[in-house]
Write a protein that holds these residues in place. Structure first.
Motif, mmCIF file in Angstrom:
data_model
loop_
_atom_site.group_PDB
_atom_site.id
_atom_site.type_symbol
_atom_site.label_atom_id
_atom_site.label_comp_id
_atom_site.label_asym_id
_atom_site.label_seq_id
_atom_site.Cartn_x
_atom_site.Cartn_y
_atom_site.Cartn_z
ATOM 1 N N ALA A 14 0.834 -1.055 -0.026
ATOM 2 C CA ALA A 14 0.042 0.081 -0.041
ATOM 3 C C ALA A 14 0.705 1.231 -0.009
ATOM 4 C CB ALA A 14 -0.882 -0.168 1.117
ATOM 5 N N ASP A 15 1.954 1.061 0.691
ATOM 6 C CA ASP A 15 2.868 2.297 0.840
ATOM 7 C C ASP A 15 3.849 2.590 -0.121
ATOM 8 O OD1 ASP A 15 1.446 2.840 3.173
ATOM 9 O OD2 ASP A 15 3.050 1.845 4.309
ATOM 10 N N LEU A 16 3.835 1.588 -1.392
ATOM 11 C CA LEU A 16 4.989 1.700 -2.313
ATOM 12 C C LEU A 16 4.785 3.039 -3.240
ATOM 13 C CD1 LEU A 16 5.235 -2.093 -3.259
ATOM 14 C CD2 LEU A 16 7.012 -0.589 -2.273
ATOM 15 N N LYS A 17 3.549 3.463 -3.507
ATOM 16 C CA LYS A 17 3.439 4.371 -4.542
ATOM 17 C C LYS A 17 3.926 5.711 -3.895
ATOM 18 C CE LYS A 17 0.302 6.988 -7.457
ATOM 19 N NZ LYS A 17 -1.232 7.005 -7.934
ATOM 20 N N GLY A 18 3.621 5.843 -2.524
ATOM 21 C CA GLY A 18 4.273 7.301 -2.137
ATOM 22 C C GLY A 18 5.847 7.091 -1.674
ATOM 23 N N LEU A 23 10.771 9.445 -4.143
ATOM 24 C CA LEU A 23 12.319 9.192 -5.111
ATOM 25 C C LEU A 23 12.207 9.706 -6.363
ATOM 26 C CD1 LEU A 23 13.033 5.391 -3.808
ATOM 27 C CD2 LEU A 23 14.180 7.439 -3.157
ATOM 28 N N ASN A 24 11.214 10.742 -6.713
ATOM 29 C CA ASN A 24 10.834 11.395 -7.732
ATOM 30 C C ASN A 24 10.506 10.444 -9.049
ATOM 31 O OD1 ASN A 24 11.284 13.894 -6.520
ATOM 32 N ND2 ASN A 24 13.768 13.643 -6.704
ATOM 33 N N GLU A 98 9.866 2.176 1.826
ATOM 34 C CA GLU A 98 10.949 3.042 1.224
ATOM 35 C C GLU A 98 12.287 2.330 1.033
ATOM 36 O OE1 GLU A 98 9.167 3.239 4.270
ATOM 37 O OE2 GLU A 98 7.898 5.232 3.700
ATOM 38 N N GLN A 99 12.498 1.488 1.452
ATOM 39 C CA GLN A 99 13.773 0.757 1.384
ATOM 40 C C GLN A 99 13.674 -0.371 0.119
ATOM 41 O OE1 GLN A 99 15.233 -2.505 4.148
ATOM 42 N NE2 GLN A 99 16.987 -2.535 3.302
ATOM 43 N N VAL A 100 12.381 -0.966 -0.010
ATOM 44 C CA VAL A 100 11.983 -1.583 -1.329
ATOM 45 C C VAL A 100 11.968 -0.661 -2.474
ATOM 46 C CG1 VAL A 100 10.331 -2.973 -2.513
ATOM 47 C CG2 VAL A 100 10.798 -3.440 -0.103
ATOM 48 N N ALA A 101 11.432 0.577 -2.459
ATOM 49 C CA ALA A 101 11.480 1.380 -3.490
ATOM 50 C C ALA A 101 12.960 2.021 -3.843
ATOM 51 C CB ALA A 101 10.432 2.705 -3.184
ATOM 52 N N ALA A 102 13.744 2.259 -2.910
ATOM 53 C CA ALA A 102 14.975 2.530 -3.159
ATOM 54 C C ALA A 102 15.919 1.519 -3.850
ATOM 55 C CB ALA A 102 15.642 3.051 -1.545
ATOM 56 N N VAL A 103 15.705 0.297 -3.439
ATOM 57 C CA VAL A 103 16.358 -0.894 -4.260
ATOM 58 C C VAL A 103 15.933 -0.784 -5.638
ATOM 59 C CG1 VAL A 103 16.601 -3.208 -4.439
ATOM 60 C CG2 VAL A 103 17.009 -2.178 -2.183
ATOM 61 N N ALA A 104 14.758 -0.794 -5.777
ATOM 62 C CA ALA A 104 13.950 -0.785 -7.128
ATOM 63 C C ALA A 104 14.547 0.493 -8.047
ATOM 64 C CB ALA A 104 12.534 -0.787 -7.201
ATOM 65 N N VAL A 105 14.625 1.611 -7.406
ATOM 66 C CA VAL A 105 15.019 2.610 -8.162
ATOM 67 C C VAL A 105 16.637 2.552 -8.374
ATOM 68 C CG1 VAL A 105 15.465 5.224 -8.124
ATOM 69 C CG2 VAL A 105 13.145 4.491 -7.264
ATOM 70 N N SER A 106 17.300 2.150 -7.628
ATOM 71 C CA SER A 106 18.785 1.890 -7.972
ATOM 72 C C SER A 106 18.958 1.095 -8.983
ATOM 73 C CB SER A 106 19.571 1.306 -6.588
ATOM 74 O OG SER A 106 19.393 2.614 -5.772
ATOM 75 N N MET A 107 18.430 -0.231 -8.797
ATOM 76 C CA MET A 107 18.380 -1.034 -9.813
ATOM 77 C C MET A 107 17.996 -0.920 -11.070
ATOM 78 S SD MET A 107 20.239 -3.526 -8.520
ATOM 79 C CE MET A 107 20.085 -4.729 -9.752
ATOM 80 N N ALA A 108 16.899 0.126 -11.396
ATOM 81 C CA ALA A 108 16.648 0.567 -12.515
ATOM 82 C C ALA A 108 17.546 1.151 -13.077
ATOM 83 C CB ALA A 108 15.307 1.153 -12.339
#
Length: 149
Positions: A14-18, A23-24, A98-108
């Motif tokens: 639920a919090d992933l979109k936010g 992370l812009n 927040e941690q999952v989103a940061a990993v996804a953006v870094s890997m992208a």
């Protein structure tokens, strides 16, 4: 400019979109989200999304799983990731959005740099690209010259 796909089961992620907005990640052109019926459907959904080549990373929010289910899910995510060159980032009930989103953006970003020679230059990845300046600006790709023998 990263494109993130988010696959969830009801009540998970639920919090992933936010977290991605912080992370812009562009919510208009860089974000895709859909809910699948149950966790068993996540690996095939991740495969279809990875095959589409419309995202640079996929987050799969599967919620709570038994240890055996989680092991099998992780094996399947890894298989999809390796076969289609798209990072799959799992998100379970105990993970921080927040941690999952940061990993996804870094890997992208790493994927963009490695496969397309584009994207932020936070570091040199296997000799591709140059490190970003102190202000955090991305380095422009170098001019390619014709090699003659």
């Amino acid at each position: 400019g990263v494109r993130i796909g988010v696959l969830t089961v009801k009540g998970a992620g639920a919090d992933l979109k936010g977290a991605l907005e912080k992370l812009n990640v562009n919510m208009t052109s860089g974000y895709f989200s859909t809910e699948v019926p149950d966790a068993f459907q996540l690996p095939i959904s991740a495969k279809w999304l990875a095959m589409s080549q419309t995202v640079d990373a996929v987050i799969v929010a599967h919620g709570a799983l038994t240890p055996v289910e989680k092991t099998e899910a992780l094996k399947n995510y890894q298989s999809v990731s390796l076969n289609f060159n798209v990072p799959i980032v799992p998100c379970s009930a105990e993970d921080s959005s927040e941690q999952v989103a940061a990993v996804a953006v870094s890997m992208a970003e790493i994927r963009m740099q490695a496969l397309m020679g584009a994207g932020p230059r936070q570091s040199s990845f296997f000799g591709i690209g140059k490190a970003a300046s102190a202000e955090g600006a991305s380095a422009a790709p170098g001019k390619k010259e014709k090699v003659r023998f």
